[in-house]
Design a protein around this motif. Structure first.
Motif, PDB file in Angstrom:
ATOM      1  N   THR A 177       1.780  -8.990   3.418  1.00 11.35           N
ATOM      2  CA  THR A 177       1.169  -9.214   2.167  1.00 11.35           C
ATOM      3  C   THR A 177       0.774 -10.814   2.142  1.00 11.35           C
ATOM      4  O   THR A 177       1.341 -11.854   2.660  1.00 11.35           O
ATOM      5  N   LEU A 187       0.620 -14.989  -4.101  1.00  6.60           N
ATOM      6  CA  LEU A 187       0.125 -13.757  -5.092  1.00  6.60           C
ATOM      7  C   LEU A 187       0.697 -13.668  -6.239  1.00  6.60           C
ATOM      8  O   LEU A 187       1.718 -14.014  -6.575  1.00  6.60           O
ATOM      9  N   VAL A 203       0.627   0.157   0.265  1.00  5.35           N
ATOM     10  CA  VAL A 203      -0.420  -0.925   0.288  1.00  5.35           C
ATOM     11  C   VAL A 203      -1.592  -0.635   0.581  1.00  5.35           C
ATOM     12  O   VAL A 203      -2.018   0.203   1.182  1.00  5.35           O
ATOM     13  N   THR A 204      -2.556  -1.494   0.133  1.00  2.00           N
ATOM     14  CA  THR A 204      -4.109  -1.599   0.479  1.00  2.00           C
ATOM     15  C   THR A 204      -4.425  -1.587   1.920  1.00  2.00           C
ATOM     16  O   THR A 204      -3.667  -2.263   2.524  1.00  2.00           O
ATOM     17  N   GLY A 213      -6.217  -6.074   2.937  1.00  2.87           N
ATOM     18  CA  GLY A 213      -5.356  -7.070   2.214  1.00  2.87           C
ATOM     19  C   GLY A 213      -4.017  -6.895   2.021  1.00  2.87           C
ATOM     20  O   GLY A 213      -3.261  -7.844   2.021  1.00  2.87           O
ATOM     21  N   CYS A 214      -3.601  -5.699   2.407  1.00  2.00           N
ATOM     22  CA  CYS A 214      -1.790  -5.427   2.388  1.00  2.00           C
ATOM     23  C   CYS A 214      -1.597  -5.882   0.996  1.00  2.00           C
ATOM     24  O   CYS A 214      -0.495  -6.433   0.916  1.00  2.00           O
ATOM     25  N   ILE A 215      -1.956  -5.475  -0.029  1.00  2.00           N
ATOM     26  CA  ILE A 215      -1.657  -5.717  -1.537  1.00  2.00           C
ATOM     27  C   ILE A 215      -0.849  -4.818  -1.668  1.00  2.00           C
ATOM     28  O   ILE A 215      -1.125  -3.549  -1.641  1.00  2.00           O
ATOM     29  N   TYR A 247       2.646  -1.908  -8.887  1.00  2.00           N
ATOM     30  CA  TYR A 247       2.017  -3.190  -8.746  1.00  2.00           C
ATOM     31  C   TYR A 247       0.667  -3.104  -9.433  1.00  2.00           C
ATOM     32  O   TYR A 247      -0.229  -2.142  -9.017  1.00  2.00           O
ATOM     33  N   ALA A 259      -3.156  -7.715  -9.229  1.00  2.00           N
ATOM     34  CA  ALA A 259      -2.866  -8.714  -8.208  1.00  2.00           C
ATOM     35  C   ALA A 259      -4.278  -9.503  -8.032  1.00  2.00           C
ATOM     36  O   ALA A 259      -5.177  -9.006  -8.006  1.00  2.00           O
ATOM     37  N   THR A 279      -4.738 -12.973  -5.355  1.00  2.00           N
ATOM     38  CA  THR A 279      -4.642 -13.927  -4.501  1.00  2.00           C
ATOM     39  C   THR A 279      -4.338 -15.231  -4.646  1.00  2.00           C
ATOM     40  O   THR A 279      -5.290 -15.619  -5.276  1.00  2.00           O
TER      41      THR A 279
END
Length: 217
Positions: free
Chosen positions: A28, A32, A152-153, A156-158, A176, A179, A181
């Motif tokens: 991540t 954030l 996670v995406t 971007g690993c969100i 979540y 979000a 960054t």
């Protein structure tokens, strides 16, 4: 009374295509901000929280409210892992509790031993902007006898969601959202002035027991 046990902080780019290179384990972003909802015991316990995550300074700020065992609560906590301290703050009464933080900082990432469960598009994939490409990973947590599924995406690993299970707590579901960054106001990761004279408590906390403070209203 006990606050809701928040799940691991483990785990949106829009896409019109479901194709991508083979998913890779990711980390991540180091800074954030966002919100999350948490539920446990088949929805009997629930919470909503805002968070600020700083992997560079090893700090996490959480504002949380919800219901546990039919009792409402709210928490305002700042975890300073390098200093080994967690603050529980009450801005209304200008009071502050300071406890030793008994845990190391672990950056939010997909663990190296996680297994890819699936790649999918949330929403639609027939046109650009209709969906979100995500990767779901699963694994075990030997230390607690638990298991997890983290989504996670792809870009971007969100964090999108986590399912976390332990024999003691059962299934805890975290979603979540919103979000962004970065951390817009870094002062949110600094103890307020009224915490300067806070006496240190003897009870040690780790990241999870920190959310089990006596803050029920």
């Amino acid at each position: 009374m006990k606050s809701l046990l928040l799940s691991l902080v483990l785990l949106l780019i829009w896409t019109g295509s479901g194709s991508a290179q083979k998913p890779r384990r990711c980390r991540t972003p180091p800074l954030l901000s966002g919100s999350m909802s948490v539920s446990a015991r088949d929805g009997q316990d629930w919470a909503f929280a805002k968070y600020r995550y700083d992997a560079i300074g090893q700090r996490i700020r959480v504002w949380e409210f919800g219901t546990v065992e039919s009792r409402s609560f709210h928490l305002n906590m700042l975890f300073l892992f390098r200093e080994g301290v967690v603050y529980s703050m009450d801005y209304r009464n200008k009071t502050c509790q300071k406890n030793p933080l008994h845990t190391a900082f672990h950056p939010s990432n997909i663990p190296h031993n996680a297994s890819l469960l699936a790649q999918a598009v949330l929403g639609g994939s027939s046109a650009p902007g209709e969906g979100l490409l995500v990767n779901s990973w699963t694994g075990d947590v030997p230390l607690t006898g638990g298991k997890y599924m983290a989504t996670v995406t792809e870009f971007g690993c969100i964090p999108v969601s986590t399912l976390y299970y332990t024999p003691q707590a059962g299934w805890v579901t975290t979603t979540y959202f919103n979000a962004v960054t970065g951390v817009e106001d870094p002062e949110q990761l600094i103890p307020p002035a009224f915490c300067d004279d806070a006496a240190a408590e003897d009870e040690e906390l780790d990241f999870f027991s920190g959310f089990m403070a006596d803050s029920v209203l």
